[in-house]
Design a protein around this motif. Structure first.
Motif, PDB file in Angstrom:
ATOM      1  N   ASP A 194       2.237  13.053  -9.005  1.00 60.88           N
ATOM      2  CA  ASP A 194       1.494  14.284  -8.711  1.00 60.88           C
ATOM      3  C   ASP A 194       1.125  14.280  -7.230  1.00 60.88           C
ATOM      4  N   ASN A 195       1.894  15.032  -6.439  1.00 61.77           N
ATOM      5  CA  ASN A 195       1.636  15.013  -4.994  1.00 61.77           C
ATOM      6  C   ASN A 195       0.400  15.823  -4.597  1.00 61.77           C
ATOM      7  N   LYS A 196      -0.278  16.377  -5.575  1.00 67.86           N
ATOM      8  CA  LYS A 196      -1.543  17.068  -5.301  1.00 67.86           C
ATOM      9  C   LYS A 196      -2.753  16.183  -5.624  1.00 67.86           C
ATOM     10  N   THR A 197      -2.500  14.922  -5.923  1.00 67.16           N
ATOM     11  CA  THR A 197      -3.611  13.995  -6.169  1.00 67.16           C
ATOM     12  C   THR A 197      -4.454  13.915  -4.904  1.00 67.16           C
ATOM     13  N   PRO A 198      -5.750  14.145  -5.007  1.00 65.83           N
ATOM     14  CA  PRO A 198      -6.599  14.074  -3.809  1.00 65.83           C
ATOM     15  C   PRO A 198      -6.510  12.699  -3.146  1.00 65.83           C
TER      16      PRO A 198
ATOM     17  N   SER B 278      10.243  15.766   1.271  1.00 62.18           N
ATOM     18  CA  SER B 278       9.700  17.106   1.044  1.00 62.18           C
ATOM     19  C   SER B 278       8.629  17.048  -0.031  1.00 62.18           C
ATOM     20  N   ASN B 279       7.847  18.095  -0.090  1.00 57.20           N
ATOM     21  CA  ASN B 279       6.853  18.279  -1.138  1.00 57.20           C
ATOM     22  C   ASN B 279       7.198  19.592  -1.827  1.00 57.20           C
ATOM     23  N   THR B 280       7.586  19.503  -3.098  1.00 53.67           N
ATOM     24  CA  THR B 280       8.044  20.689  -3.805  1.00 53.67           C
ATOM     25  C   THR B 280       7.406  20.783  -5.185  1.00 53.67           C
ATOM     26  N   ALA B 281       7.529  21.953  -5.790  1.00 55.34           N
ATOM     27  CA  ALA B 281       7.081  22.150  -7.164  1.00 55.34           C
ATOM     28  C   ALA B 281       8.293  22.049  -8.082  1.00 55.34           C
TER      29      ALA B 281
ATOM     30  N   PHE C 245       0.838  -1.207   0.000  1.00 56.72           N
ATOM     31  CA  PHE C 245       0.000   0.000   0.000  1.00 56.72           C
ATOM     32  C   PHE C 245       0.873   1.257   0.000  1.00 56.72           C
ATOM     33  N   ASP C 246       1.888   1.280   0.877  1.00 53.70           N
ATOM     34  CA  ASP C 246       2.802   2.425   0.933  1.00 53.70           C
ATOM     35  C   ASP C 246       3.481   2.638  -0.416  1.00 53.70           C
ATOM     36  N   ARG C 247       3.949   1.559  -1.006  1.00 56.25           N
ATOM     37  CA  ARG C 247       4.635   1.652  -2.294  1.00 56.25           C
ATOM     38  C   ARG C 247       3.699   2.162  -3.384  1.00 56.25           C
ATOM     39  N   ALA C 248       2.469   1.700  -3.385  1.00 55.34           N
ATOM     40  CA  ALA C 248       1.487   2.168  -4.371  1.00 55.34           C
ATOM     41  C   ALA C 248       1.198   3.656  -4.171  1.00 55.34           C
ATOM     42  N   ILE C 249       1.055   4.071  -2.925  1.00 47.66           N
ATOM     43  CA  ILE C 249       0.818   5.491  -2.630  1.00 47.66           C
ATOM     44  C   ILE C 249       1.996   6.327  -3.100  1.00 47.66           C
ATOM     45  N   LEU C 250       3.211   5.881  -2.824  1.00 43.86           N
ATOM     46  CA  LEU C 250       4.405   6.627  -3.239  1.00 43.86           C
ATOM     47  C   LEU C 250       4.497   6.746  -4.755  1.00 43.86           C
ATOM     48  N   ARG C 251       4.153   5.673  -5.473  1.00 49.44           N
ATOM     49  CA  ARG C 251       4.187   5.751  -6.942  1.00 49.44           C
ATOM     50  C   ARG C 251       3.232   6.833  -7.448  1.00 49.44           C
ATOM     51  N   ILE C 252       2.066   6.942  -6.826  1.00 49.37           N
ATOM     52  CA  ILE C 252       1.074   7.931  -7.250  1.00 49.37           C
ATOM     53  C   ILE C 252       1.532   9.345  -6.915  1.00 49.37           C
ATOM     54  N   ILE C 253       1.947   9.573  -5.680  1.00 49.80           N
ATOM     55  CA  ILE C 253       2.265  10.956  -5.292  1.00 49.80           C
ATOM     56  C   ILE C 253       3.590  11.445  -5.852  1.00 49.80           C
ATOM     57  N   GLN C 254       4.450  10.537  -6.309  1.00 52.76           N
ATOM     58  CA  GLN C 254       5.651  10.995  -7.014  1.00 52.76           C
ATOM     59  C   GLN C 254       5.296  11.578  -8.369  1.00 52.76           C
TER      60      GLN C 254
END
Length: 160
Positions: A24-28, A58-61, A13-22
């Motif tokens: 686009d970390n603004k994914t709802p 970190s979360n960056t643009a 689950f963690d790995r799947a979440i990381l793949r998504i937010i890498q």
């Protein structure tokens, strides 16, 4: 300085979440939850835990360098005069504090550091080479490679 807790092993689950937010970390979080088959609350807890333990650092643009007129990207090899702890630590601090230095790697193999430097033009590049390398008594030599094209950039890590 407060120490971060040791991260727990990442599960699927963690790995799947990381793949998504890498990507686009603004994914709802509700969309992430649907994609990984968890509740939005569980996703929120997992992301918070990964931030608290340093898995997510970190979360960056990511800014388009052409859009902000930063047209020169240089890859710079640095050879220090010696590899004493004080010399290396001083170089790390200097390079870390220079906003033009986008990435800095302390490496083995005949070169001390590899830097990625982004500047608007060659005049600015000359200024930074003087300030960071030519006037630095700890630097034995440096070599600049000017990128012709930024073929692939980014910080996405392949997560199995």
């Amino acid at each position: 300085m407060k120490k971060k807790p040791i991260p727990r092993p990442l599960d699927e689950f963690d790995r799947a979440i990381l793949r998504i937010i890498q990507q686009d970390n603004k994914t709802p979080q509700r969309q992430i939850a649907e994609r990984v088959n968890l509740s939005a609350a569980a996703v929120q807890r997992r992301i918070a835990a990964m931030e608290n333990t340093g898995v997510i650092s970190s979360n960056t643009a990511v800014v388009n360098v052409q859009a902000v007129q930063m047209s020169i990207t240089a890859i710079v090899e640095i050879r220090l005069k010696d590899e004493r702890i004080e010399t290396v630590d001083n170089a790390k601090n200097l390079f870390r504090s220079a906003p033009e230095v986008q990435q800095c790697y302390y490496v083995a193999g005949g070169v001390s550091f590899m830097l990625i430097v982004v500047v608007p033009d060659m005049t600015a590049y000359e200024e930074i080479t003087r300030r960071l390398f030519a006037q630095n008594d700890s630097v034995a030599s440096y070599r600049s490679l000017i990128a012709l094209d930024r073929v692939k950039t980014g910080s996405t890590i392949l997560i199995p």
